[in-house]
Design an enzyme around this catalytic site. Sequence first.
Site, PDB file in Angstrom:
ATOM      1  N   HIS A 123       0.679  -0.910  -0.200  1.00 52.17           N
ATOM      2  CA  HIS A 123       0.349   0.416  -0.162  1.00 52.17           C
ATOM      3  C   HIS A 123       0.858   1.178  -0.008  1.00 52.17           C
ATOM      4  O   HIS A 123       0.983   2.061   0.610  1.00 52.17           O
ATOM      5  CB  HIS A 123      -1.308  -0.077   1.105  1.00 52.17           C
ATOM      6  CG  HIS A 123      -1.829  -1.030   0.853  1.00 52.17           C
ATOM      7  ND1 HIS A 123      -2.533  -1.151   1.711  1.00 52.17           N
ATOM      8  CD2 HIS A 123      -1.756  -1.931  -0.213  1.00 52.17           C
ATOM      9  CE1 HIS A 123      -3.806  -2.112   2.111  1.00 52.17           C
ATOM     10  NE2 HIS A 123      -3.168  -3.140   1.088  1.00 52.17           N
TER      11      HIS A 123
ATOM     12  N   GLU B 208     -13.294   2.051  -3.992  1.00 55.26           N
ATOM     13  CA  GLU B 208     -13.912   2.692  -4.441  1.00 55.26           C
ATOM     14  C   GLU B 208     -13.132   3.586  -5.335  1.00 55.26           C
ATOM     15  O   GLU B 208     -12.618   3.673  -5.629  1.00 55.26           O
ATOM     16  CB  GLU B 208     -13.926   4.366  -2.551  1.00 55.26           C
ATOM     17  CG  GLU B 208     -14.575   3.516  -1.336  1.00 55.26           C
ATOM     18  CD  GLU B 208     -14.109   3.819  -0.478  1.00 55.26           C
ATOM     19  OE1 GLU B 208     -14.338   3.713   0.620  1.00 55.26           O
ATOM     20  OE2 GLU B 208     -13.506   4.916  -0.229  1.00 55.26           O
TER      21      GLU B 208
END
Length: 382
Positions: free
Chosen positions: A160, A253
């Site tokens: 990440h 998202e």
Amino acid sequence: MSNCDFQPYAVVVAVAGVAIAAAMASAPIADASASQVRVETVARGLEHPWGLTFLPDGAMLVTERPGRVRLVAADGSMSDPIAGAPQTRAFGQGGLLDVALHPDFASNGLVYFTFAELDGGSAGTAVARARLVRTEGAPPRFEGLQTIFRMNRKSSGNRHFGSRLAFAPDGTLFVTIGDRGEMERAQVATDHAGSVLRIADDGAVPPDNPFADGAAAEPEIWSFGHRNPQGAAIHPDTGALWTVEHGPRGGDELNIPRRGANHGWPVISYGVHYSGRTVGEGTEKEGMEQPIHYWDPSVSPSGLMFYTGDVFPDWRGDLFTGGLSGQVLVRLELDGERVTGEERLLGDLGMRIRDVRQGPDGHIYLLTDSGDGRILKLSPPD
């Protein structure tokens, strides 16, 4: 070294439906079986290519995650790795990531990179810039490499990092940074992890940033509460930043990061943990932003592009993102800030789509994420 390997063929994709929760505006997913698009392999042999940007003459700069940058001509011929790039290496999901040109590249030659900066056993997302020099009869090179931003907490995790770059119309630079696999950090505004940053082209803090005084949050932060944003694009009409980010299991998202806003991760999410446990407190909470759109199950979106060209007139104004786990190219139809329809393309290729860009010729170009990564060019069918 030539990597020109054109392989045109028509692609027909069947798409299965995906449930969209009632909390979001319904956006039907089209069966793309009637759609065809011509796919050409422009270049291949790239090792996990991550970012692509076009030079004014139509050539491309492409990053490879192990730490290389290559110049790829329109005919697919590819340079050796360009000297002077940021020093990094493949580190889990980290390495050399995105690449972007300064808005005044034609006059200053500046190229920007995001990368995993290593310090012993720790790493963090950083931004560097250098000047691209191309001299006739000599290989291209980067000069004057300068790291203009470093996240304030390196850590040992290898997940990440984010990270995409997008220049705003005012010349400031948006940078996305993931939560580094430590989800609670995304809610700590004094930590760069899990945030969208806004900096000047030299790394300085713009005085109109929401936390510019540094009293309540790191001054570079534009928004926080993000998990792992791997796509960023500026809306061609409004100038607003749009992003896509990976959810956990489900809950990817599409967001419009709001100035100073908390986008909720990991307090709210439309996904669940990989174990099946609920994330945080549910799907919404007062004071936290809702996504514009989400995917469940995940497609793992990467790269983001508003299409403005003439080659695909029916797609003008649509939003495109690649799918890694989904192995698709996702096309979203928009009505203002609302997604009204979705189509998935290229599913039969079985390739992870890492980046999507519009070329100066109006065609759509993709990077595929593998040890033998490709640059693909999309055209209308013959």
